[in-house]
Design a protein around this motif. Structure first.
Motif, PDB file in Angstrom:
ATOM      1  N   TYR A  24       0.852  -1.151   0.001  1.00 41.46           N
ATOM      2  CA  TYR A  24       0.095   0.004   0.102  1.00 41.46           C
ATOM      3  C   TYR A  24       0.787   1.227   0.050  1.00 41.46           C
ATOM      4  N   ASP A  28      -2.217   1.712  -4.917  1.00 39.41           N
ATOM      5  CA  ASP A  28      -3.403   1.841  -4.326  1.00 39.41           C
ATOM      6  C   ASP A  28      -4.334   1.084  -4.626  1.00 39.41           C
ATOM      7  N   THR A  30      -7.392   0.368  -5.033  1.00 43.65           N
ATOM      8  CA  THR A  30      -8.585   0.868  -5.602  1.00 43.65           C
ATOM      9  C   THR A  30      -8.477   1.337  -6.721  1.00 43.65           C
ATOM     10  N   ASP A  41     -11.925  -5.904   5.172  1.00 44.40           N
ATOM     11  CA  ASP A  41     -11.347  -4.509   5.496  1.00 44.40           C
ATOM     12  C   ASP A  41     -11.078  -4.513   6.920  1.00 44.40           C
ATOM     13  N   ASP A  45      -9.685   2.603   6.807  1.00 46.69           N
ATOM     14  CA  ASP A  45      -9.610   4.146   6.379  1.00 46.69           C
ATOM     15  C   ASP A  45     -10.528   4.917   5.831  1.00 46.69           C
ATOM     16  N   MET A  48     -10.549   5.977   2.326  1.00 43.56           N
ATOM     17  CA  MET A  48     -10.342   4.999   1.003  1.00 43.56           C
ATOM     18  C   MET A  48     -11.599   4.021   1.082  1.00 43.56           C
ATOM     19  N   TYR A  49     -12.475   4.319   2.008  1.00 39.25           N
ATOM     20  CA  TYR A  49     -13.608   3.168   2.177  1.00 39.25           C
ATOM     21  C   TYR A  49     -14.552   3.245   1.149  1.00 39.25           C
ATOM     22  N   ARG A  51     -14.012   4.482  -2.088  1.00 40.44           N
ATOM     23  CA  ARG A  51     -13.382   3.894  -3.363  1.00 40.44           C
ATOM     24  C   ARG A  51     -13.104   2.512  -3.311  1.00 40.44           C
ATOM     25  N   LEU A  52     -12.976   1.840  -2.351  1.00 42.29           N
ATOM     26  CA  LEU A  52     -12.851   0.323  -2.196  1.00 42.29           C
ATOM     27  C   LEU A  52     -14.024  -0.157  -2.300  1.00 42.29           C
TER      28      LEU A  52
END
Ligand SMILES: NC(=O)c1ccc[n+]([C@@H]2O[C@H](COP(=O)([O-])OP(=O)(O)OC[C@H]3O[C@@H](n4cnc5c(N)ncnc54)[C@H](OP(=O)(O)O)[C@@H]3O)[C@@H](O)[C@H]2O)c1
Length: 146
Positions: A24, A28, A30, A41, A45, A48-49, A51-52
């Motif tokens: 990481y 990235d 994502t 997960d 974060d 980031m959540y 986008r994930l």
């Protein structure tokens, strides 16, 4: 199975059974174009959540959130699950006797391999918490009770 970790943890995570690794600090997850049926997960974060969820889950994929804020766990995750195309399962600490016995069996049969970074005696709990709060524990921090 693909796992995401930092450079210093690559070998440890490979030894735990990951087939593919994403560092990481260099990439990235994502933004790779790769999508997954199941995302677990463990970091939570908030930046980031979303986008994930949007970039990395297959249609009808499942995102299991172990980490993250209470807001994410109790409200945002369930709301996105209700209104979005994918399912999100939020997960709080195992507390029932049955769950603990199941966990014991997984550990005894080697299906779950624990990684213990440091152990502290009960009287050093503040130090253990400080270390954990640093955000760089490799696996678990254990308190020993004599
Ligand atoms: N749901 C529950 O019942 C439950 C129970 C316990 C804990 N939690 C939550 O679970 C989360 C994890 O807790 P933890 O005890 O493992 O401590 P943590 O401090 O959140 O995790 C530290 C580890 O995560 C790595 N890491 C940090 N950012 C990352 C990223 N973007 N991608 C991949 N790895 C990353 C760190 O590697 P580097 O140091 O190399 O950066 C370090 O190895 C926390 O949010 C905690 O609140 C939930």
């Amino acid at each position: 199975m693909t796992a995401v970790c930092s450079t210093r943890n690559l070998e440890m995570v490979r030894a735990l059974g990951a087939d593919h690794l994403i560092d990481y600090t260099r990439a990235d997850v994502t933004q790779t174009g790769q999508r997954y049926d199941l995302i677990l997960d463990n970091v939570g974060d908030p930046a980031m959540y979303k986008r994930l969820y949007e970039n990395s889950l297959n249609p009808n994929g499942i995102c299991v959130i172990v980490a993250g804020t209470f807001f994410l766990q109790l409200f945002q995750g369930p709301w996105m699950s209700l209104t979005g195309r994918n399912k999100i399962v939020t997960y709080m600490t195992v507390t029932t006797k049955e769950d603990m016995l199941f966990l014991k069996e997984l550990l005894e049969t080697g299906k779950v391999k624990p990684v213990i970074d440091r152990s502290y005696p009960l009287r050093e709990i503040p130090e253990a918490i400080r270390y954990l709060e640093g955000g760089h524990a490799r696996g678990k921090v254990v308190i020993t009770v004599e």
